[in-house]
Design a protein around this motif. Structure first.
Motif, PDB file in Angstrom:
ATOM      1  N   GLY A   1       0.821  -1.198   0.000  1.00 49.40           N
ATOM      2  CA  GLY A   1       0.000   0.000   0.000  1.00 49.40           C
ATOM      3  C   GLY A   1       0.858   1.252   0.000  1.00 49.40           C
ATOM      4  O   GLY A   1       2.008   1.258  -0.442  1.00 49.40           O
ATOM      5  N   SER A   2       0.299   2.362   0.524  1.00 52.07           N
ATOM      6  CA  SER A   2       0.995   3.653   0.532  1.00 52.07           C
ATOM      7  C   SER A   2       1.977   3.726   1.698  1.00 52.07           C
ATOM      8  O   SER A   2       1.650   3.321   2.816  1.00 52.07           O
ATOM      9  N   ASN A   3       3.157   4.253   1.426  1.00 52.33           N
ATOM     10  CA  ASN A   3       4.195   4.389   2.441  1.00 52.33           C
ATOM     11  C   ASN A   3       4.696   5.828   2.455  1.00 52.33           C
ATOM     12  O   ASN A   3       5.019   6.404   1.397  1.00 52.33           O
ATOM     13  N   TYR A   4       4.767   6.416   3.644  1.00 53.02           N
ATOM     14  CA  TYR A   4       5.303   7.764   3.805  1.00 53.02           C
ATOM     15  C   TYR A   4       6.790   7.645   4.166  1.00 53.02           C
ATOM     16  O   TYR A   4       7.143   7.001   5.148  1.00 53.02           O
ATOM     17  N   VAL A   5       7.646   8.229   3.355  1.00 54.16           N
ATOM     18  CA  VAL A   5       9.097   8.153   3.568  1.00 54.16           C
ATOM     19  C   VAL A   5       9.649   9.570   3.654  1.00 54.16           C
ATOM     20  O   VAL A   5       9.398  10.392   2.763  1.00 54.16           O
ATOM     21  N   ARG A   6      10.385   9.851   4.720  1.00 52.47           N
ATOM     22  CA  ARG A   6      11.037  11.169   4.867  1.00 52.47           C
ATOM     23  C   ARG A   6      12.550  10.986   4.783  1.00 52.47           C
ATOM     24  O   ARG A   6      13.128  10.155   5.480  1.00 52.47           O
ATOM     25  N   LEU A   7      13.170  11.773   3.913  1.00 56.72           N
ATOM     26  CA  LEU A   7      14.625  11.771   3.747  1.00 56.72           C
ATOM     27  C   LEU A   7      15.160  13.152   4.102  1.00 56.72           C
ATOM     28  O   LEU A   7      14.422  14.146   4.067  1.00 56.72           O
ATOM     29  N   HIS A   8      16.425  13.220   4.441  1.00 59.09           N
ATOM     30  CA  HIS A   8      17.082  14.498   4.697  1.00 59.09           C
ATOM     31  C   HIS A   8      18.360  14.563   3.870  1.00 59.09           C
ATOM     32  O   HIS A   8      19.091  13.577   3.757  1.00 59.09           O
ATOM     33  N   THR A   9      18.630  15.722   3.314  1.00 66.08           N
ATOM     34  CA  THR A   9      19.858  15.909   2.560  1.00 66.08           C
ATOM     35  C   THR A   9      20.261  17.372   2.631  1.00 66.08           C
ATOM     36  O   THR A   9      19.500  18.223   3.103  1.00 66.08           O
ATOM     37  N   ALA A  10      21.452  17.662   2.170  1.00 70.70           N
ATOM     38  CA  ALA A  10      21.966  19.029   2.107  1.00 70.70           C
ATOM     39  C   ALA A  10      22.741  19.189   0.814  1.00 70.70           C
ATOM     40  O   ALA A  10      23.392  18.257   0.342  1.00 70.70           O
ATOM     41  N   ILE A  11      22.649  20.377   0.206  1.00 74.55           N
ATOM     42  CA  ILE A  11      23.326  20.653  -1.058  1.00 74.55           C
ATOM     43  C   ILE A  11      24.154  21.915  -0.881  1.00 74.55           C
ATOM     44  O   ILE A  11      23.624  22.965  -0.537  1.00 74.55           O
ATOM     45  N   ASN A  12      25.457  21.792  -1.105  1.00 71.16           N
ATOM     46  CA  ASN A  12      26.367  22.917  -0.888  1.00 71.16           C
ATOM     47  C   ASN A  12      26.527  23.754  -2.154  1.00 71.16           C
ATOM     48  O   ASN A  12      27.623  23.894  -2.695  1.00 71.16           O
ATOM     49  N   THR A  13      25.427  24.286  -2.621  1.00 73.79           N
ATOM     50  CA  THR A  13      25.454  25.230  -3.732  1.00 73.79           C
ATOM     51  C   THR A  13      24.259  26.144  -3.560  1.00 73.79           C
ATOM     52  O   THR A  13      23.522  26.036  -2.579  1.00 73.79           O
ATOM     53  N   TYR A  14      24.049  27.056  -4.479  1.00 67.81           N
ATOM     54  CA  TYR A  14      22.888  27.938  -4.376  1.00 67.81           C
ATOM     55  C   TYR A  14      22.329  28.202  -5.773  1.00 67.81           C
ATOM     56  O   TYR A  14      22.986  27.941  -6.780  1.00 67.81           O
ATOM     57  N   GLY A  15      21.114  28.699  -5.806  1.00 69.20           N
ATOM     58  CA  GLY A  15      20.426  28.899  -7.071  1.00 69.20           C
ATOM     59  C   GLY A  15      19.475  27.746  -7.351  1.00 69.20           C
ATOM     60  O   GLY A  15      19.267  26.852  -6.524  1.00 69.20           O
ATOM     61  N   ALA A  16      18.889  27.759  -8.545  1.00 67.51           N
ATOM     62  CA  ALA A  16      17.956  26.709  -8.938  1.00 67.51           C
ATOM     63  C   ALA A  16      18.725  25.448  -9.310  1.00 67.51           C
ATOM     64  O   ALA A  16      19.639  25.485 -10.132  1.00 67.51           O
ATOM     65  N   VAL A  17      18.382  24.330  -8.687  1.00 64.89           N
ATOM     66  CA  VAL A  17      19.046  23.057  -8.972  1.00 64.89           C
ATOM     67  C   VAL A  17      17.990  21.999  -9.265  1.00 64.89           C
ATOM     68  O   VAL A  17      16.817  22.147  -8.906  1.00 64.89           O
ATOM     69  N   GLU A  18      18.430  20.956  -9.945  1.00 58.72           N
ATOM     70  CA  GLU A  18      17.540  19.838 -10.251  1.00 58.72           C
ATOM     71  C   GLU A  18      17.838  18.705  -9.273  1.00 58.72           C
ATOM     72  O   GLU A  18      18.941  18.173  -9.232  1.00 58.72           O
TER      73      GLU A  18
END
Length: 847
Positions: free
Chosen positions: A241-258
């Motif tokens: 069925g449906s699963n709620y998944v929470r992840l954490h991350t960090a990106i060392n740059t700025y501006g619009a990223v994909e």
């Protein structure tokens, strides 16, 4: 065979003539023949002879599909195949060209230590154009070799025309061998929603919420990447069925990223998502009363962590809304005007961050006990504690103004006295007594209320005369002894000379009994150290001796605070962790060196006191206040109290973590975007927070998409606090960014990703690849050895003979030289053998 310079052959007559002329006279005719042949070889080389040959060396361009639709297993198989081709190529030429929507250069990490091909990142990877790949591959082939193209792909073309590419290859007589990859397997898993924060900062950890539907209980891994670079992998257990998944991350740059993610499961297949995310550099208003440069280590650390720091000594005029965090360092924040305090309170309630870093300038005002909490009292998680007693203290500074103090010493003495005056409370008393051969009150003992007047008096002190310490010390003691309303009474003697002792020691012992402390400061080498030390010890004070007067202000201020019941406490302290927090992640607080002082604060009920100094005094306290966060660090961040911390390896991480913890996680506007399949329109909606004022104008807003798509959005106000606009994108697919022309907190950037055909194709089109190979005369799934088999094909080529002829001339010349010098060489060998011992065979006689 042809000669580029046929006329040069006439010079062959020269060696022929040489043989004819010298034949009858030459003692060694073999040498003559060798010389003639050598000259003939040189002449022939100068004529540049060439001959036609058939070249069967193969040049192979290997086109590797690296589009986003391929699975990790496909890329692994393609890499293994490249390694096998590399081993089988022998003397043949091979070039590898990755392609997706178009071809791209190889990255260094794709060929280092063996082939390891990765996907093409971004928009360039979300399509497969085999036609463009074959055209670019053919154009990059070198001449003079048997050409061949190798295509490694799943055959799921969704751009270009492979028929045109096959016709081109056949017309150029270039066979195309093809290898079919299995292609992605249609996954059983499905990603229903992806939720990213509306605001995120460079380097800060932020959450990513996924809702994943699974047909059964499976184990899976989630891999995150930004702009094609891996961020990390997390394992998850999915229920049916449906699963709620929470992840954490960090990106060392700025501006619009994909931001992209891949969910893989051995039982459920592989499914991916992509989203647009805008990361901002957090902007900090750093208000400090410390001399510029003393906090360099802290500010450099924050700048390296992508913070934009605006340092200022103006706490009133900067617009708080322009910043995500406001920091007061070593600042008497209680002296701020009430309207500014209320602005700071509202700023934090609305989501801003607020930090107070302690220092000796923090002042407790006893009248606060009689008043209700003001705006800053409500905002901060800790309040400054009263000193040892609420009554005032009395400080008398005895300053040597003899002629030897002229110049830098006197200038620093005046600054040190002013520094002490600035850190006294209005309830305190202060006096400044100056002396040379006599003494005079520059500032008679008075309340420290009118600081500007007192500082002007001190600034007028000028050096002159000799040095008589005892009378001045007696006068200061007589006057301070009458200040019975002061709880603490302290005298500081500052001198750079030697004087008669008089009855100073008796006076010091009497001062101890009357609870008057005396400290002494000696400047330079020409002081009576023993005398000054005895006075300080007898009167329960301290003695200081400075060869460099530049440290005078800090010494004087430290001494006064230690002896007058100040809220600032200077002593070695070791931080105590009350509980683990994200602020302490990676810091290694257990190994932190001791601090040398702090300001006494009291944590409020409900505050999160992360670090303590003892069971009662906090070192670091933070809490949530409205939508924002505020904190108090009761020591400092410079080379005074934190002198050992500045060089400690955990210093940088601690302050970066603390600043990031206080950053806001709400913004002035919420943006939503949706796509209507019926009309092909993108609709963007902005909902303003209730606390945000109506903007004076709506900025120009654009939709930016794949293929240089750019379209304006006519955003209009539809109701109070609600703005909406739409524009047509038709059936275009890919990543669309909706953003204002200039940065706007009210109209933040947002994005929409529409799955492209590349991401919805499964399996492989082996039939297409087979037809390409058959049509162009290539092979389908050949062995690596067959790829480099010329199969009887050759390319007419030209072989230049002149390099070989020149080499032959050199060899002939060397042979002639050896024969001519052989007798001498033989004699040398015979002599060498005789020296080595009997029995060695003799060299053969020369012919």
């Amino acid at each position: 065979m042809i000669f580029a310079r046929l006329w040069v052959l006439l010079f062959l007559l020269v060696p022929a003539a040489l043989v004819w002329w010298q034949w009858s006279r030459a003692p060694r005719r073999l040498n003559l023949i060798l010389k003639a042949l050598m000259l003939a070889a040189v002449v022939l080389a100068l004529a540049e002879p060439e001959t036609s040959v058939a070249e069967n060396k193969v040049s192979t361009v290997v086109l590797v599909d690296t589009s986003a639709g391929l699975s990790s297993n496909d890329l692994s198989q393609a890499s293994d195949l490249l390694n096998k081709l590399d081993k089988a190529r022998g003397r043949n030429w091979m070039r590898v060209v990755p392609f997706a929507r178009g071809t791209r250069p190889l990255a260094l990490d794709e060929q280092k230590g063996g082939w390891s091909i990765r996907r093409t990142a971004g928009e360039a990877g979300r399509a497969t154009d085999i036609e463009a790949a074959i055209r670019d591959g053919v154009a990059s082939m070198p001449g003079g070799l048997v050409p061949r193209v190798v295509l490694i792909s799943d055959g799921n073309e969704n751009e270009g025309s492979v028929a045109r590419a096959a016709w081109l290859a056949r017309d150029l007589r270039i066979p195309v061998d093809s290898f079919a990859l299995p292609g992605p397997v249609e996954p059983q898993l499905h990603i229903d929603t992806v939720t990213l924060p509306s605001i995120a900062f460079s380097g800060e950890k932020f959450p990513i919420d996924l809702v994943i539907t699974s047909p059964k209980k499976v184990t899976a891994s989630v891999e995150l990447a930004a702009e094609g670079r891996k961020l990390g992998t997390q394992n998850v257990n999915l229920e049916q069925g449906s699963n709620y998944v929470r992840l954490h991350t960090a990106i060392n740059t700025y501006g619009a990223v994909e931001l992209s993610g891949t969910v893989r499961s051995p039982q459920g297949g592989e499914v991916r998502f992509e989203q647009a995310l805008t990361l901002r550099k957090p902007r900090v208003l750093y208000l400090s009363n410390d001399p510029e440069g003393t906090e360099k280590h802290l500010l450099d650390t924050l700048t390296a962590a992508q913070f934009v720091i605006d340092r200022s000594q103006d706490a009133i005029t900067p617009r708080l809304a322009d910043y995500q965090l406001v920091v007061f360092n070593n600042w008497d924040i209680d002296a701020l005007p009430l309207p500014r305090k209320e602005q700071l309170e509202q700023y934090v309630r609305d989501g801003g961050g607020f930090l107070v870093i302690g220092g000796e300038r923090n002042v407790y005002r006893e009248e606060k006990e009689k008043k209700p909490e003001d705006a800053l009292d409500r905002t901060l998680p800790a309040k400054i504690a009263p000193p040892k007693s609420p009554e005032g203290t009395c400080v008398v500074l005895i300053v040597d103004k003899s002629s030897s103090m002229e110049g830098r010493k006197m200038e620093l003495a005046r600054l040190a006295a002013i520094g002490v005056i600035e850190n006294l409370r209005p309830v305190d008393y202060v006096g400044v007594l100056i002396f040379d051969n006599s003494f005079q009150w520059a500032v008679p003992i008075r309340r420290a209320e009118d600081r500007s007047t007192i500082k002007r008096m001190v600034a007028g002190i000028t050096p002159d005369g000799g040095t008589q310490i005892a009378p001045a010390l007696a006068e200061a003691y007589r006057k301070i002894s009458t200040q019975h309303q002061a709880t603490y009474r302290h005298v500081v003697l500052l001198t750079d000379g030697i004087s008669e002792e008089g009855d100073s020691l008796t006076l010091a012992r009497d001062a101890q009994q009357r609870r008057v402390t005396i400290s002494t400061v000696g400047l330079g080498q020409d002081v009576n150290r023993a005398y000054l030390e005895k006075i300080a010890i007898s009167a329960k004070g301290r003695s200081y001796f400075l060869t460099d007067p530049s440290g005078l202000e800090q010494i004087l201020l430290k001494d006064v605070m230690e002896h007058t019941g100040s809220t600032a406490i200077e002593k070695p302290i070791t931080p105590v962790i009350t509980h683990q927090s994200a602020i302490l992640d990676g810091v290694g607080m257990e190994s932190a060196p001791p601090l040398r002082g702090y300001v006494k604060f009291i944590s409020k009920p409900g505050a999160d006191t992360i670090l303590k100094i003892d069971p009662n005094d906090p070192l670091l306290a933070v809490w949530q206040f409205g939508l924002g966060r505020s904190g108090v660090f009761t020591s400092d961040a410079k080379a005074r109290w934190a002198e050992k911390w500045v060089g400690w390896e955990g210093f940088d991480k601690f302050w970066i973590n603390l600043f990031r913890d206080l950053l806001p996680h709400s913004q002035s506007g919420e943006a939503r975007v949706a796509y209507d399949n019926a009309s092909g329109n993108i609709t963007v909606e902005y909902k303003l927070a209730s606390r945000v004022a109506v903007p004076a104008r709506i900025p120009d807003i654009f939709v930016l998409g794949p293929g240089d798509f750019r379209q304006t959005v006519a955003v209009k106000k539809v109701s109070e606090g609600l703005y909406r606009g739409e524009t047509q994108i038709g059936g275009r697919r890919g990543l669309f960014r909706i953003r204002p022309l200039e940065d706007s907190l009210v109209f933040p950037e947002t994005g929409l990703y529409r799955d492209e055909e590349e991401m919805t194709q499964y399996g492989s089109n082996a039939g297409l690849l087979r037809r390409i190979s058959q049509y162009t005369g290539g092979r389908f799934n050949p062995t690596p050895a067959q790829v480099f088999d010329a199969a009887g094909r050759s390319i007419p080529g030209t072989l230049r003979l002149w390099p070989g002829l020149l080499a032959l001339a050199v060899l002939l010349n060397l042979a002639e030289l050896i024969i001519r010098k052989w007798e001498g060489i033989a004699g040398m060998i015979a002599g060498l053998r005789r020296r080595l011992g009997p029995g060695s065979p003799s060299p053969a006689p020369a012919a």
